[in-house]
Design a protein around this motif. Sequence first.
Motif, PDB file in Angstrom:
ATOM      1  N   ALA A   1     -43.829  69.869 -35.705  1.00  0.00           N
ATOM      2  CA  ALA A   1     -43.374  68.851 -36.828  1.00  0.00           C
ATOM      3  C   ALA A   1     -44.369  68.907 -37.905  1.00  0.00           C
ATOM      4  O   ALA A   1     -43.719  68.829 -39.089  1.00  0.00           O
ATOM      5  CB  ALA A   1     -43.683  67.419 -36.152  1.00  0.00           C
TER       6      ALA A   1
ATOM      7  N   VAL B   1     -42.512  69.915 -41.595  1.00  0.00           N
ATOM      8  CA  VAL B   1     -42.552  68.957 -42.861  1.00  0.00           C
ATOM      9  C   VAL B   1     -43.407  69.603 -43.993  1.00  0.00           C
ATOM     10  O   VAL B   1     -42.886  69.123 -45.302  1.00  0.00           O
ATOM     11  CB  VAL B   1     -43.006  67.554 -42.289  1.00  0.00           C
ATOM     12  CG1 VAL B   1     -44.665  67.675 -42.186  1.00  0.00           C
ATOM     13  CG2 VAL B   1     -42.900  66.295 -43.447  1.00  0.00           C
TER      14      VAL B   1
ATOM     15  N   THR C   1     -41.272  62.737 -31.343  1.00  0.00           N
ATOM     16  CA  THR C   1     -40.664  64.296 -31.127  1.00  0.00           C
ATOM     17  C   THR C   1     -41.178  64.743 -29.882  1.00  0.00           C
ATOM     18  O   THR C   1     -42.239  64.334 -29.440  1.00  0.00           O
ATOM     19  CB  THR C   1     -41.003  65.263 -32.396  1.00  0.00           C
ATOM     20  OG1 THR C   1     -40.312  66.456 -32.129  1.00  0.00           O
ATOM     21  CG2 THR C   1     -42.343  65.591 -32.382  1.00  0.00           C
TER      22      THR C   1
ATOM     23  N   ILE D   1     -37.949  65.472 -38.290  1.00  0.00           N
ATOM     24  CA  ILE D   1     -38.399  65.493 -39.636  1.00  0.00           C
ATOM     25  C   ILE D   1     -37.222  65.333 -40.686  1.00  0.00           C
ATOM     26  O   ILE D   1     -37.459  64.788 -41.716  1.00  0.00           O
ATOM     27  CB  ILE D   1     -38.999  66.867 -39.746  1.00  0.00           C
ATOM     28  CG1 ILE D   1     -40.276  67.185 -38.964  1.00  0.00           C
ATOM     29  CG2 ILE D   1     -39.319  67.244 -41.410  1.00  0.00           C
ATOM     30  CD1 ILE D   1     -41.407  65.717 -39.229  1.00  0.00           C
TER      31      ILE D   1
END
Length: 446
Positions: A18, A22, A353, A375
């Motif tokens: 993640a 991002v 997540t 995301i």
Amino acid sequence: MRDLRLAVIGAGPAGIYAADIVTQEHPGAHVDLIERLPAPFELVRYGVAPDHPRIKEIVKALQRVVRRDRIRFVGNVSYGVDLKLDDLRRYYDAVVFATGAMADRPLDIPGIDLPGSYGAADFVSWYAGHPDVPRDWPLEAREVAVIGAGNVALDIARMLAKPADEQLGTEIADNVYQGLKLNQATDVHVFARRGPAQIKFTPMELRELSHSPAVDVIVHPEGFEIDEASQAAINASKGTRLVVDTLLKYVEAEPTGAPHRIHIHLCHAPVEVLGDGRVEGLRTEVTQLQGDGTVKGTGEYVDTPVQAVYRAVGYLSSHLPEIPFDHHAGVITNDRGRVLDLDGVPLPGLYVTGWVKRGPIGLIGHTKSDAAETIASLLADLDTLPQPEIRDPQGILEHLTARGATVIDSNGWSRLDAHEIALGAAAGRERIKIVPREDMISVANG
């Protein structure tokens, strides 16, 4: 999009993926990976057997992400202990929970709580050198049952059957090596409810069972059934076909007389752990395939004498304080990664997540697409999210220090990492893992 300060709770593969996604998709994103342990990589470091160096290669890719400029490791910090939800909202635009699944799913059969009956997660944590579990493990049983039809069951069987000295080339912790040297197991029985085309082994894991010259793998032909649904599964999946082919080779192979044996029993459902005061056996019911991938009991029972039972029937995520949780499914209630309240309404700035989002299924690599979905939801919402009260990156560290937390930062993890590698180099190994939490903290803090 406005700049983003993001807290990711959990620095395992799901959380790191993640953070990776991002920061690649948003140049104004800065991420704090907040991890309850003093080291990152949770599942890879503490959920994979030490003799899996190829799987652990993923650490190198994860390490590159953790060392990225806009990603900061904040270790030895527990959500719900050192931080509460209001704290996170005060310092961050959004929070992604990626706490995984490390508890054992229960198995409700008589006798499962007898002494000598263990959960897979506890044993895996021990042999992977987790800092928060006991240093010793009882390994007096000569005959052992492992209940389950996935890779964790195979890992447990292999670790119990394989001589400890064959682990010396790995990053095995010293206390684990010393414990395995005392292991008395000669026969490990793995029980699967369904047939060869329905089990969840991966081909590589299954083949690895026979890599030790000290271990014979014996697949019992009873239960090796291929019905219509099984053949369709074999035709549809190369992985399934390879698993069935490997099992068939084991069925046909002649035992070599090796001192340790792994027995695989197909179409055997556990119904009771037997024993008077401690484990003495496992009773299973022979099952029969129904043509649609399911099985039913036949009423025929088999008692296998064993002195220990390990249940590897799945992992379970834990409920996090102040976060809605579906206790039946074992996940944080969500829609495409957006955390939902009890009425099904998204809670602003909260996301999830990994296994705590979708359940403990799939391989490590599958969490990358899962993180991408989460995301995408976060970035779509970003401009509508409430602004945090404090945007100074040092604010959260000052808050944690005031709370009495001993934070391990990115530099501390680098020191710990280098120290473990140096210990390994001195012994001709890639790494020797430090186990006690207090020792990890001491090395990390110099």
